[in-house]
Design a protein around this motif. Structure first.
Motif, PDB file in Angstrom:
ATOM      1  N   ARG A 160      11.079  -7.501  -2.632  1.00  0.00           N
ATOM      2  CA  ARG A 160      11.813  -7.497  -2.570  1.00  0.00           C
ATOM      3  C   ARG A 160      12.361  -5.780  -2.523  1.00  0.00           C
ATOM      4  O   ARG A 160      12.008  -5.097  -3.977  1.00  0.00           O
ATOM      5  CB  ARG A 160      12.990  -8.242  -3.166  1.00  0.00           C
ATOM      6  N   VAL A 161      13.258  -4.452  -2.265  1.00  0.00           N
ATOM      7  CA  VAL A 161      13.019  -3.405  -2.445  1.00  0.00           C
ATOM      8  C   VAL A 161      14.537  -3.484  -3.413  1.00  0.00           C
ATOM      9  O   VAL A 161      15.610  -3.584  -2.324  1.00  0.00           O
ATOM     10  CB  VAL A 161      12.399  -2.739  -0.883  1.00  0.00           C
ATOM     11  N   TYR A 184      13.130   3.793  -4.696  1.00  0.00           N
ATOM     12  CA  TYR A 184      12.881   2.766  -4.326  1.00  0.00           C
ATOM     13  C   TYR A 184      12.295   2.223  -5.876  1.00  0.00           C
ATOM     14  O   TYR A 184      11.366   2.816  -6.349  1.00  0.00           O
ATOM     15  CB  TYR A 184      12.037   2.550  -3.468  1.00  0.00           C
ATOM     16  N   CYS A 185      12.719   1.204  -6.408  1.00  0.00           N
ATOM     17  CA  CYS A 185      11.953   0.095  -7.032  1.00  0.00           C
ATOM     18  C   CYS A 185      11.859  -1.782  -6.254  1.00  0.00           C
ATOM     19  O   CYS A 185      12.083  -1.352  -5.697  1.00  0.00           O
ATOM     20  CB  CYS A 185      12.671  -0.705  -7.716  1.00  0.00           C
ATOM     21  N   PHE A 186      10.906  -2.099  -6.595  1.00  0.00           N
ATOM     22  CA  PHE A 186      10.210  -3.334  -6.358  1.00  0.00           C
ATOM     23  C   PHE A 186      10.543  -3.998  -7.344  1.00  0.00           C
ATOM     24  O   PHE A 186       9.575  -4.379  -8.329  1.00  0.00           O
ATOM     25  CB  PHE A 186       9.042  -3.507  -5.725  1.00  0.00           C
ATOM     26  N   PHE A 200       2.528  -1.876   0.575  1.00  0.00           N
ATOM     27  CA  PHE A 200       1.798  -0.459  -0.548  1.00  0.00           C
ATOM     28  C   PHE A 200       3.190   0.281  -1.065  1.00  0.00           C
ATOM     29  O   PHE A 200       3.998   0.727  -0.458  1.00  0.00           O
ATOM     30  CB  PHE A 200       0.921   0.639  -0.055  1.00  0.00           C
ATOM     31  N   MET A 201       3.616   0.833  -2.581  1.00  0.00           N
ATOM     32  CA  MET A 201       4.295   1.073  -3.317  1.00  0.00           C
ATOM     33  C   MET A 201       3.773   2.620  -4.427  1.00  0.00           C
ATOM     34  O   MET A 201       3.173   2.725  -4.891  1.00  0.00           O
ATOM     35  CB  MET A 201       4.468   0.263  -4.328  1.00  0.00           C
ATOM     36  N   GLY A 202       4.200   3.292  -3.352  1.00  0.00           N
ATOM     37  CA  GLY A 202       3.115   4.929  -3.452  1.00  0.00           C
ATOM     38  C   GLY A 202       3.449   4.788  -4.761  1.00  0.00           C
ATOM     39  O   GLY A 202       3.674   6.220  -5.259  1.00  0.00           O
ATOM     40  N   ALA A 203       5.246   4.871  -5.179  1.00  0.00           N
ATOM     41  CA  ALA A 203       5.563   6.043  -6.627  1.00  0.00           C
ATOM     42  C   ALA A 203       5.345   7.248  -6.047  1.00  0.00           C
ATOM     43  O   ALA A 203       6.211   7.746  -5.101  1.00  0.00           O
ATOM     44  CB  ALA A 203       4.724   4.604  -7.985  1.00  0.00           C
ATOM     45  N   ASP A 204       5.035   8.256  -6.970  1.00  0.00           N
ATOM     46  CA  ASP A 204       5.188   9.387  -7.032  1.00  0.00           C
ATOM     47  C   ASP A 204       3.790  10.035  -6.846  1.00  0.00           C
ATOM     48  O   ASP A 204       3.591  11.704  -7.023  1.00  0.00           O
ATOM     49  CB  ASP A 204       5.873  10.195  -8.302  1.00  0.00           C
ATOM     50  N   ALA A 205       2.927   9.204  -5.716  1.00  0.00           N
ATOM     51  CA  ALA A 205       1.882   9.939  -5.305  1.00  0.00           C
ATOM     52  C   ALA A 205       1.828  10.803  -4.160  1.00  0.00           C
ATOM     53  O   ALA A 205       1.412  12.587  -4.291  1.00  0.00           O
ATOM     54  CB  ALA A 205       0.441   9.125  -4.588  1.00  0.00           C
ATOM     55  N   VAL A 219       3.532   1.777   4.064  1.00  0.00           N
ATOM     56  CA  VAL A 219       3.196   3.019   3.059  1.00  0.00           C
ATOM     57  C   VAL A 219       4.561   2.766   2.919  1.00  0.00           C
ATOM     58  O   VAL A 219       5.957   3.459   3.511  1.00  0.00           O
ATOM     59  CB  VAL A 219       3.009   3.375   3.505  1.00  0.00           C
ATOM     60  N   LEU A 220       4.795   2.480   1.825  1.00  0.00           N
ATOM     61  CA  LEU A 220       6.761   2.654   1.317  1.00  0.00           C
ATOM     62  C   LEU A 220       6.319   3.985  -0.447  1.00  0.00           C
ATOM     63  O   LEU A 220       6.531   3.716  -1.553  1.00  0.00           O
ATOM     64  CB  LEU A 220       7.713   0.993   0.698  1.00  0.00           C
TER      65      LEU A 220
END
Length: 376
Positions: A22-23, A53-55, A228-233, A319-320
């Motif tokens: 869940r986003v 966004y968090c998950f 895919f949770m990309g954070a701050d890449a 990819v998010l």
């Protein structure tokens, strides 16, 4: 149009185990400036007010939060961070993850006390939130080196970036990537031990920076799906695309993704041609991560981006990135799951929406020649 290059095999281990994803969008916005977060800066475009966004990742009765976003009372961060925020950005406050769970999750039967772990992708203010609101039974999971880089916190250390309260009375676990597991070219850690959720080593932006990969549907190649949770890449999808795997599409395809503001700003019906003028190659991204304090290891950060591009090329991986404004009205948010993203066609629907952020800053000259306003 260039012919897309076939993406490499990702070698994700087979598993029948999945998680519910869940986003979480707390409606907090941060102003992100071109040049500071990505380069080159673009005349006529002063950036975006981006979400965070968090998950919520659920495996049976285990519930994990990947990132906590910005605490709503951000003036209560460590003094050094408050000064940094005041000097460098603008926050449009929303709520916070704890309150979102506490007020809206009752129907799910998942409350803050049911969370087993909080994972910080990294220790920056817009991802650490306020874990002190969660019970002390909730462990904090961080990447390699984060414990030593973060604590003691404030007030023990006047210039600390996090708080002593973030770990007080709480188990803090650093994940290890020494097991030899890899997903694509990422070093990986199997979080639940069953192939349903992986943490990925994604250096460049911060000490111990993590990304996540959740299996949202099991099955064969045509059925399996991952988030895919990309954070701050990276902080903008224009750092990822175009790529050799996803070159810039045709004018007709791009016309279909223009919003009203972008369409009104265009003075010729050829968005692809205008965008081509802003590219070194149709298969090279519009931007790269900035050289500067936000990506202290620029080479590692660019390598992480290239690894994400390989996942982005796979039809089974959505990819998010944590701050991607372009997907905000296109994906289901908490309390809904995003597990059926593939059946909904979300990936192809959102792939090029990010161009609406900066397309109005590009223009066609009176003679019809494309100008990119010093984009390169």
């Amino acid at each position: 149009m260039e012919t897309p290059k076939k993406g490499p095999a990702l070698h994700i281990p087979k598993s029948a185990a999945t998680v519910q994803v869940r986003v979480l969008d707390t409606k907090t916005l941060l102003h992100l400036k071109p040049g500071l977060f990505w380069q080159p800066a673009t005349p006529g475009w002063d950036g975006v007010y981006a979400p965070v966004y968090c998950f919520l990742v659920s495996r049976n009765d285990q519930h994990v939060i990947f990132d906590l976003g910005v605490r709503s009372d951000w003036h209560n961060y460590a003094p050094r961070i408050v000064k940094l925020i005041e000097a460098t950005t603008t926050i449009v406050p929303g709520t916070d993850v704890f309150s979102l769970l506490d007020t809206e999750a009752a129907g799910l039967g998942i409350r803050p006390a049911d969370i087993t772990s909080v994972i910080w992708s990294h220790n920056h203010f817009d991802h650490v939130g306020d874990i002190s609101r969660f019970p002390s039974t909730v462990e904090l999971v961080v990447g390699p080196g984060v414990r030593a880089a973060s604590w003691p916190g404030w007030p023990t250390v006047a210039e600390a970036a996090v708080l002593d309260a973030d770990m007080a009375g709480r188990a803090v676990r650093e994940v290890s990537f020494d097991g030899g597991l890899r997903i694509g070219r990422f070093r990986a850690h199997d979080f639940f031990g069953d192939g349903s959720f992986y943490l990925l080593d994604a250096p460049g932006h911060a000490v111990g920076h993590l990304c996540g990969l959740a299996r949202t549907c099991a099955g064969d190649e045509s059925e399996a799906s991952f988030v895919f949770m990309g954070a701050d890449a990276c902080h903008h999808a224009g750092v990822l695309r175009p790529s050799s795997f996803l070159p810039l599409p045709s004018n007709a395809a791009l016309s279909g993704v223009l919003d009203d503001a972008s369409a009104a700003a265009m003075r010729c019906p050829c968005p692809g041609d205008v965008l081509q003028g802003a590219l070194k190659s149709p298969s090279a991204p519009f931007f790269e991560v900035s050289k500067g304090p936000l990506f202290p290891d620029h080479d590692a950060a660019m390598d992480t981006v290239s690894k994400i591009q390989e996942l982005d090329a796979d039809d089974a991986v959505l990819v998010l990135m944590a701050h991607d404004l372009s997907v905000r009205d296109q994906i289901p948010f908490f309390p809904e799951t995003v597990n059926d993203w593939r059946a909904r066609g979300i990936k192809t629907g959102v792939r090029w929406l990010f161009i609406n952020d900066f397309l109005p800053a590009l223009s066609c000259s009176k003679e019809g020649e494309i100008t990119a306003q010093q984009f390169n």
